[in-house]
Design a protein around this motif. Structure first.
Motif, PDB file in Angstrom:
ATOM      1  N   ILE A  46      23.913 -54.785 -27.209  1.00 56.31           N
ATOM      2  CA  ILE A  46      23.203 -53.532 -27.487  1.00 56.31           C
ATOM      3  C   ILE A  46      23.426 -53.114 -28.936  1.00 56.31           C
ATOM      4  CG2 ILE A  46      23.141 -51.050 -26.973  1.00 56.31           C
ATOM      5  CD1 ILE A  46      23.808 -51.861 -24.029  1.00 56.31           C
ATOM      6  N   LYS A  47      24.656 -53.188 -29.400  1.00 55.25           N
ATOM      7  CA  LYS A  47      24.950 -52.819 -30.792  1.00 55.25           C
ATOM      8  C   LYS A  47      24.167 -53.688 -31.762  1.00 55.25           C
ATOM      9  CE  LYS A  47      29.522 -50.900 -29.893  1.00 55.25           C
ATOM     10  NZ  LYS A  47      30.975 -51.064 -30.068  1.00 55.25           N
ATOM     11  N   LYS A  48      24.109 -54.981 -31.472  1.00 54.27           N
ATOM     12  CA  LYS A  48      23.368 -55.902 -32.341  1.00 54.27           C
ATOM     13  C   LYS A  48      21.869 -55.583 -32.309  1.00 54.27           C
ATOM     14  CE  LYS A  48      22.675 -60.744 -33.352  1.00 54.27           C
ATOM     15  NZ  LYS A  48      22.833 -62.115 -32.971  1.00 54.27           N
ATOM     16  N   ILE A  49      21.342 -55.335 -31.132  1.00 53.26           N
ATOM     17  CA  ILE A  49      19.919 -55.005 -31.002  1.00 53.26           C
ATOM     18  C   ILE A  49      19.601 -53.726 -31.770  1.00 53.26           C
ATOM     19  CG2 ILE A  49      18.153 -54.200 -29.367  1.00 53.26           C
ATOM     20  CD1 ILE A  49      19.469 -56.148 -27.306  1.00 53.26           C
ATOM     21  N   LYS A  50      20.446 -52.721 -31.635  1.00 61.64           N
ATOM     22  CA  LYS A  50      20.213 -51.459 -32.353  1.00 61.64           C
ATOM     23  C   LYS A  50      20.214 -51.681 -33.855  1.00 61.64           C
ATOM     24  CE  LYS A  50      23.281 -48.623 -30.967  1.00 61.64           C
ATOM     25  NZ  LYS A  50      24.301 -47.740 -30.416  1.00 61.64           N
ATOM     26  N   ASP A  51      21.145 -52.493 -34.341  1.00 60.60           N
ATOM     27  CA  ASP A  51      21.227 -52.755 -35.779  1.00 60.60           C
ATOM     28  C   ASP A  51      20.028 -53.547 -36.295  1.00 60.60           C
ATOM     29  OD1 ASP A  51      23.653 -51.439 -35.880  1.00 60.60           O
ATOM     30  OD2 ASP A  51      24.861 -53.272 -35.907  1.00 60.60           O
ATOM     31  N   GLU A  52      19.558 -54.509 -35.501  1.00 59.49           N
ATOM     32  CA  GLU A  52      18.499 -55.401 -35.966  1.00 59.49           C
ATOM     33  C   GLU A  52      17.083 -54.881 -35.711  1.00 59.49           C
ATOM     34  OE1 GLU A  52      19.201 -59.229 -34.208  1.00 59.49           O
ATOM     35  OE2 GLU A  52      21.042 -59.550 -35.353  1.00 59.49           O
ATOM     36  N   HIS A  53      16.886 -54.077 -34.666  1.00 59.79           N
ATOM     37  CA  HIS A  53      15.523 -53.743 -34.266  1.00 59.79           C
ATOM     38  C   HIS A  53      15.177 -52.257 -34.302  1.00 59.79           C
ATOM     39  CE1 HIS A  53      14.590 -57.834 -33.019  1.00 59.79           C
ATOM     40  NE2 HIS A  53      15.814 -57.881 -32.537  1.00 59.79           N
ATOM     41  N   PHE A  54      16.154 -51.424 -34.508  1.00 61.73           N
ATOM     42  CA  PHE A  54      15.875 -49.989 -34.524  1.00 61.73           C
ATOM     43  C   PHE A  54      16.426 -49.392 -35.810  1.00 61.73           C
ATOM     44  CE2 PHE A  54      16.058 -51.096 -30.027  1.00 61.73           C
ATOM     45  CZ  PHE A  54      14.872 -50.541 -29.569  1.00 61.73           C
TER      46      PHE A  54
END
Length: 163
Positions: A46-54
């Motif tokens: 989730i942390k990675k997704i937030k950093d990369e996509h949001f």
């Protein structure tokens, strides 16, 4: 004739017992350590997704954090199923691995619930129309809620021992 029925019944009982033992051996017991590892892995994703996509400004206020209590295994299953359903709003291609991780976690929690005799929750409801109208925002909000909930779950794994 009675002897043949007894032998048939005994053979059937032995066959069923062997099948149960085989299935039990195929599916090892789910432990709280396994659940912790899966939850922490999902939080990392989730942390990675937030950093990369949001690209959300830290100044944006999304309203009050929801604080869903962890009351036991059934409540955890209910809330994670709710969040999983909400995260299936397109465009969600960057969420596929997280969705798979969440499905695995839910499956293991369901196995744990069945082994403890806990009631399983009913399947989730349909996605709300508001979620499909603003998918990026809703995906972000549900990711935040999922992250907080999984972090809280890791701190309250003892609750998984009760229904």
């Amino acid at each position: 004739m009675k002897r043949m029925q007894v032998n048939s019944s005994l053979t059937l009982l032995c066959t069923i017992t062997a099948a149960v033992v085989t299935l039990t051996a195929c599916y090892p017991a789910i432990t709280t350590d396994m659940i912790r590892i899966m939850a922490r892995t999902a939080v990392g994703r989730i942390k990675k997704i937030k950093d990369e996509h949001f690209q959300m400004s830290p100044e944006i206020d999304f309203g009050p954090n929801t604080d869903t209590p962890i009351e036991g295994l059934t409540s955890v299953l209910t809330h994670l199923d709710y969040l999983q359903t909400r995260l299936q709003v397109p465009p969600a291609t960057h969420l596929r691995q997280l969705q798979t991780d969440l499905e695995t976690l839910l499956g293991n929690l369901e196995r744990m619930a069945v082994s403890q005799g806990c009631p399983l929750p009913k399947p989730g409801s349909n996605v709300h129309k508001d979620d499909t109208a603003f998918p990026i925002t809703s995906n972000y909000l549900y990711l935040l809620e999922l992250q907080r909930y999984l972090e809280k779950l890791c701190l309250n794994l003892d609750k998984l021992k009760t229904c």
